[in-house]
Design a protein around this motif. Structure first.
Motif, mmCIF file in Angstrom:
data_model
loop_
_atom_site.group_PDB
_atom_site.id
_atom_site.type_symbol
_atom_site.label_atom_id
_atom_site.label_comp_id
_atom_site.label_asym_id
_atom_site.label_seq_id
_atom_site.Cartn_x
_atom_site.Cartn_y
_atom_site.Cartn_z
ATOM 1 N N ASP A 25 -7.336 -2.697 -4.729
ATOM 2 C CA ASP A 25 -6.536 -2.656 -3.507
ATOM 3 C C ASP A 25 -5.125 -3.130 -3.809
ATOM 4 O OD1 ASP A 25 -5.363 -3.365 -0.940
ATOM 5 O OD2 ASP A 25 -7.373 -3.070 -0.126
ATOM 6 N N PHE A 61 -9.869 8.655 10.417
ATOM 7 C CA PHE A 61 -8.737 7.734 10.499
ATOM 8 C C PHE A 61 -7.459 8.480 10.909
ATOM 9 C CE2 PHE A 61 -5.051 6.350 7.910
ATOM 10 C CZ PHE A 61 -4.736 5.206 8.617
ATOM 11 N N LEU A 113 -8.947 11.902 -2.611
ATOM 12 C CA LEU A 113 -9.576 11.017 -3.592
ATOM 13 C C LEU A 113 -9.489 11.662 -4.982
ATOM 14 C CD1 LEU A 113 -10.801 8.258 -3.093
ATOM 15 C CD2 LEU A 113 -13.056 9.259 -3.245
ATOM 16 N N SER A 160 0.823 -1.209 0.000
ATOM 17 C CA SER A 160 0.000 0.000 0.000
ATOM 18 C C SER A 160 0.856 1.257 0.000
ATOM 19 C CB SER A 160 -0.927 0.006 1.221
ATOM 20 O OG SER A 160 -0.167 0.100 2.405
ATOM 21 N N ILE A 185 -18.833 10.187 -3.708
ATOM 22 C CA ILE A 185 -18.550 9.787 -2.326
ATOM 23 C C ILE A 185 -17.414 10.609 -1.725
ATOM 24 C CG2 ILE A 185 -19.326 7.436 -2.806
ATOM 25 C CD1 ILE A 185 -16.325 6.667 -2.708
ATOM 26 N N PHE A 190 1.705 3.634 -3.369
ATOM 27 C CA PHE A 190 0.780 4.588 -3.977
ATOM 28 C C PHE A 190 1.311 6.011 -3.814
ATOM 29 C CE2 PHE A 190 -2.854 7.457 -3.721
ATOM 30 C CZ PHE A 190 -3.517 7.146 -4.878
ATOM 31 N N TYR A 248 -2.348 1.789 7.914
ATOM 32 C CA TYR A 248 -3.678 1.312 7.543
ATOM 33 C C TYR A 248 -4.099 0.119 8.378
ATOM 34 C CZ TYR A 248 -4.637 4.464 3.748
ATOM 35 O OH TYR A 248 -4.928 5.570 3.016
ATOM 36 N N GLU A 262 -3.964 0.228 11.631
ATOM 37 C CA GLU A 262 -3.623 1.037 12.785
ATOM 38 C C GLU A 262 -3.873 0.341 14.113
ATOM 39 O OE1 GLU A 262 -6.101 1.479 10.840
ATOM 40 O OE2 GLU A 262 -7.880 2.335 11.770
ATOM 41 N N ALA A 321 -14.360 10.154 6.431
ATOM 42 C CA ALA A 321 -13.849 8.899 6.985
ATOM 43 C C ALA A 321 -12.330 8.942 7.096
ATOM 44 C CB ALA A 321 -14.294 7.729 6.102
ATOM 45 N N MET A 322 -11.676 9.540 6.109
ATOM 46 C CA MET A 322 -10.212 9.639 6.142
ATOM 47 C C MET A 322 -9.763 10.522 7.302
ATOM 48 S SD MET A 322 -7.251 8.920 5.053
ATOM 49 C CE MET A 322 -7.527 8.028 3.529
ATOM 50 N N ASP A 373 -3.374 12.102 -3.029
ATOM 51 C CA ASP A 373 -4.552 11.566 -3.711
ATOM 52 C C ASP A 373 -5.403 10.698 -2.791
ATOM 53 O OD1 ASP A 373 -4.196 12.860 -6.008
ATOM 54 O OD2 ASP A 373 -3.373 11.161 -7.135
ATOM 55 N N GLU A 374 -4.791 10.106 -1.804
ATOM 56 C CA GLU A 374 -5.611 9.294 -0.927
ATOM 57 C C GLU A 374 -6.229 10.132 0.190
ATOM 58 O OE1 GLU A 374 -1.771 7.367 1.210
ATOM 59 O OE2 GLU A 374 -3.559 6.136 1.262
ATOM 60 N N GLU A 415 -18.022 11.928 1.878
ATOM 61 C CA GLU A 415 -17.990 10.861 2.872
ATOM 62 C C GLU A 415 -16.584 10.306 3.028
ATOM 63 O OE1 GLU A 415 -19.956 11.002 0.324
ATOM 64 O OE2 GLU A 415 -22.023 11.113 1.030
ATOM 65 N N TYR A 416 -15.887 10.193 1.911
ATOM 66 C CA TYR A 416 -14.534 9.635 1.971
ATOM 67 C C TYR A 416 -13.621 10.525 2.806
ATOM 68 C CZ TYR A 416 -9.937 8.032 0.503
ATOM 69 O OH TYR A 416 -8.650 7.576 0.508
#
Lengths: 404, 298
Positions: free
Chosen positions: B234, B259, B224, B93, B248, B96, B192, B194, B255-256, B220-221, B251-252
């Motif tokens: 993934d 996190f 998005l 991961s 989304i 990226f 990720y 965590e 949520a990020m 970008d993460e 919402e993304y």
């Protein structure tokens, strides 16, 4: 088990449904693919899946397509042909009743009431009635098929070729009409053999009843000219008249065709005049059956000219033959010759199961498909709700769009 | 595609005016800049204690004797050199985004800069990366000091492969087993996983290590990528998901953010330093701000 579709064009509806789905699935475009660290914060959207031409929920799609297919199939009006149903069809009878000649109401009613479906065809001839019956039978729902022929069934009115038009599975049955004897009441005229050389006439009253047949003879009040004249040389004319009386007294009765007259000219009778083709059908028919003589019509009367002298031994049979030809109709009208029981038995045959089903009728089978469609619709609702609950429970992300 | 050089010479030299100081005491083998838990005789005064026969008379506080008529020996906090272990997440991961500076590139650059800084100030630096259960490969350079070790350290960083799906938790467990002396542990990961990783971090911290959490993320993460429907794959599991980022995005990002805050708050609760690095940003600026802040809080 086989299936017939009464409205097969309804399946074009499925084709219409399949076209957009096929285009949607087949015309896949290259999707933009992105490697991403994790999918944990992402949420699939159905609209996105549709845009990518990817089916996100195959069970739901299959159920929905099944609903539509069942509905279209119901609209196509299926007829399921099982062995049991085929047997039931063969237990019922589609009956074509051909009535030849006068109506026979009681017989016809008896036949039609005992049928699954029936039709009555009144026809002057059996052959014509068979053709009409065949056309009607081909359009009937599946059933044992039978043709019933009702009539006086005179001899010569039915031939093997007439019945050959019927398929082998179509049964044939004959019901000879028992003519009511009370209908047969006629007065004929016969020549009485007086023995004195003069022609005397008798009225013969024939009446047939259920109890029997009564024939009464009485001297005719008038002395009409005989409808048959025999001409010969003056020397032989007396002999010719005696010959005529002898022939007539042998039983030739003159009745219904009083308008017919015939003159038989033997050798020496002199010129009968210019002979022309008879204007009446019976005149032409008589001459066709007498190939060895010359004949024609003179002033409305049929004239038969023969080179034989009246004294020839063949003269009397010729006169008798001509008399029968001219007045045969009256004899047949009195007592027609009917087809023998043997002939009718030879032509009769039972109905047999049809080898194939040409035109099945609507048996209401589509209701089962409607039931299936409704059940599948219920399944679709359950699936959709379960998906919605799962979506809600799995992620709080609001759906992008609801796509039914 | 990893770059042949994890960090440019300019980046390496840019932070050499800063010292990476441990906020807690570390055990060292030689005298250095860092406080040691062992009290000895050094330049930094710690406390007085009653004189005991045998004590070095040089450390007797005669002024105090004059005032109180009692003998006291002065004790000094022993300063020592530090052993720093850089734990780099090499799970897939971290690769990226592709084609640009990835999180892995950024993580190695940060490890290179900080490691160079540690080595330049005379401390020891080591490297640990575990590929995880998939291959089980462990990349470990024990903490040593010296110029030669710097070259080994940077070469090992450059050779690190992207592999595995376990993230950094395996490396943290291995570090707990390997580290016998308290020191500085710098964990560089996207965290990720965590739950597991922070548990291991907490364990290291409670073992007495000075743990620095470096949270590496890609731009970008965080936001998005924009656009229509995208099929996301993934990097670690290969699972795919089709979605519309525009639909989304809100919402993304929420949520990020949850996190990110979760990781930071977990570090804060343990009193650990937390540094977030984002690809595309200025690494030097971020590290400088972090180091200055860390020294200020000392």
């Amino acid at each position: 088990m086989s299936v017939f579709w009464l409205q097969p064009q309804a399946w074009w509806g499925v084709a219409a449904l399949a076209i957009p789905i096929a285009i949607h699935l087949l015309a896949r475009q290259r999707s933009r693919r992105l490697l991403f660290p994790t999918l944990r914060f992402l949420r699939a959207t159905r609209l996105a899946a549709l845009r990518q031409h990817v089916v996100s929920d195959w069970p739901l799609l299959i159920v929905r397509l099944s609903v539509l297919t069942a509905a279209v199939a119901a609209l196509a009006q299926p007829v399921f042909v099982s062995d049991a149903r085929r047997a039931a069809w063969n237990q019922r009878t589609a009956r074509a009743v051909i009535v030849v000649g006068d109506s026979a109401t009681e017989l016809v009613n008896g036949e039609t009431q005992a049928s699954f479906t029936s039709a009555v065809f009144s026809s002057p001839s059996v052959a014509d009635g068979l053709r009409s019956a065949l056309i009607w039978l081909e359009r009937q729902p599946p059933a044992a098929q039978e043709v019933v022929i009702i009539g006086d069934l005179r001899e010569g009115t039915l031939h093997d070729a007439d019945l050959a038009v019927l398929p082998p599975h179509v049964g044939v049955r004959f019901l000879p009409e028992s003519a009511s004897r009370s209908d047969i009441a006629t007065t004929l005229r016969a020549v009485a053999d007086g023995g004195d050389g003069a022609t005397s006439w008798l009225d013969v009253r024939v009446q047939a009843t259920d109890q029997g047949t009564t024939v009464r003879y009485s001297r005719a009040a008038d002395t009409p000219m005989p409808p048959i004249l025999v001409r010969a040389s003056p020397v032989d004319q007396a002999y010719a008249d005696a010959l005529l009386r002898a022939v007539l007294s042998e039983g030739v009765m003159l009745g219904r065709h009083a308008d017919r007259t015939v003159t038989i000219a033997f050798a020496g009778a002199g010129d009968a005049g210019p002979l022309v083709v008879p204007s009446t059908p019976w005149g032409r028919e008589v001459l066709e059956r007498l190939p060895d003589v010359r004949g024609g019509e003179v002033r409305g009367s049929l004239v038969v000219v023969t080179p034989l002298p009246v004294t020839d031994p063949r003269a009397a049979p010729l006169v008798a033959r001509i008399a029968r030809l001219v007045f045969a109709g009256s004899m047949n009208a009195f007592e027609p010759r009917r087809m023998s029981a043997e002939s009718l038995a030879a032509w009769s045959r039972p109905s047999r199961p049809a080898p194939d089903i040409a035109s099945p009728a609507d048996e209401g089978d589509r209701r089962w498909l409607w039931v299936v469609a409704l059940v599948l619709l219920g399944v679709e609702q359950v699936l959709r709700r379960s998906r919605a609950q799962f979506d809600t429970a799995s992620s709080p992300v609001v759906e992008e769009a609801r796509v039914a | 595609m990893s770059r042949p050089h994890v960090v440019t010479p300019t980046e390496l030299s840019s932070l050499r005016d800063l010292e990476l100081l441990t906020r807690t005491t570390v055990e060292g083998l030689r005298q250095g800049l860092h406080r040691s838990p062992f009290h000895g005789y050094s330049a930094e005064f710690s406390q007085y204690r009653h004189y005991r026969p045998g004590d070095d008379l040089r450390y007797v506080d005669w002024k105090a004797f004059a005032r109180t008529d009692r003998l006291y020996s002065r004790q000094f906090r022993e300063t020592t050199n530090m052993g720093a272990l850089f734990i780099v997440d090499i799970s897939r991961s971290m690769g990226f985004p592709e084609g640009r500076q990835s999180k892995f590139d950024l993580a190695r650059a940060a490890a290179a800069v900080l490691g160079t800084l540690v080595l330049d100030q005379g401390d020891a630096a080591g490297l640990l990366a575990v590929a995880g259960a998939e291959s089980g490969a462990t990349h470990y350079i024990p903490a040593r000091s010296g110029r030669h070790h710097l070259h080994l350290y940077l070469a090992a960083l450059a050779r690190l492969p992207l592999a595995g799906v376990d993230g950094v938790s395996g490396a943290l467990r291995r570090a707990a087993a390997l580290l016998r002396r308290r020191g500085l542990v710098v964990v560089i990961s996207d965290f990720y996983e965590e739950q597991v990783a922070l548990t291991e971090v907490r364990r290291l911290a409670r073992m007495g290590h000075d743990v620095v959490v470096v949270h590496v993320m890609a731009q970008d993460e965080l936001t998005l990528p924009r656009g229509g429907a995208i099929e996301f794959e993934d990097l670690e599991t290969g699972a795919t998901l089709i979605t519309s980022p525009d639909a989304i995005a809100t919402e993304y990002r929420a949520a990020m953010e949850v996190f990110l805050q979760g990781v930071k708050q977990a570090a804060d609760r343990e009193g650990l330093d937390y540094l977030r690095l984002v690809t595309g940003g200025a690494l030097e600026v971020a590290l400088r701000r972090f180091l200055v802040g860390r020294r200020g809080g000392e």
